[in-house]
Design an enzyme around this catalytic site. Sequence first.
Site, PDB file in Angstrom:
ATOM      1  CB  CYS A 196      -8.990  -1.158   2.287  1.00  0.00           C
ATOM      2  SG  CYS A 196      -7.275  -1.328   1.758  1.00  0.00           S
ATOM      3  CG  LEU A 197      -5.850   3.287   5.540  1.00  0.00           C
ATOM      4  CD1 LEU A 197      -4.487   3.442   6.206  1.00  0.00           C
ATOM      5  CD2 LEU A 197      -6.776   4.449   5.906  1.00  0.00           C
ATOM      6  CD  GLN A 212      -2.945  -0.948   2.343  1.00  0.00           C
ATOM      7  OE1 GLN A 212      -2.649  -1.479   3.397  1.00  0.00           O
ATOM      8  NE2 GLN A 212      -4.051  -0.239   2.196  1.00  0.00           N
TER       9      GLN A 212
HETATM   10 CO    CO Z   1      -6.275  -2.692   3.211  1.00  0.00          CO
END
Ligand code: CO
Length: 162
Positions: free
Chosen positions: A91-92, A51
Amino acid sequence: MAIRNIVKDGDDILTKKCRPVVKFDQKLHTLLDDMAETMHRANGVGLAAPQVGILRRVVVIDISPEQNQVLELVNPQIIAFSGEQEGNEGCLSFPGQWGIVKRPNYVKVRAQDRFGEEIEVEGKELLARAFCHEIDHLNGIVFKEVAERMLTRREIDSMNAS
Ligand code: CO
């Protein structure tokens, strides 16, 4: 420490399988520190290295309300799980999107710490959910793929209103 950019929905990197960490060096420590700061700044409870654009098996989790008990998991593996929970998950990397996801209610993880020492951690409910969600990221799996269904705009609005 520094805030890193969070990779968003549609970026290929979120679908890639991450490689194990083999060097427990300053570069890893900086990554872990930056990931914790980035997660806290974004008000998240977990963040996986892909991420922030790094294809390595590294996760940070902090489910405490005071948000200063960061769990650092390097090369994490689920070694036991039991029960079931069903609930909302976000989720970010997918801001504003929520899905209903079934997860085990209890999860035990074996990992390494930032120095390469083997550790075992266990959790239930939100922590168990976070272990599953973040470890999925390391295998290129995002919550939308495992969700029973995604929440509608109307459902999200009423969730925000309550
Ligand atoms: Co996530």
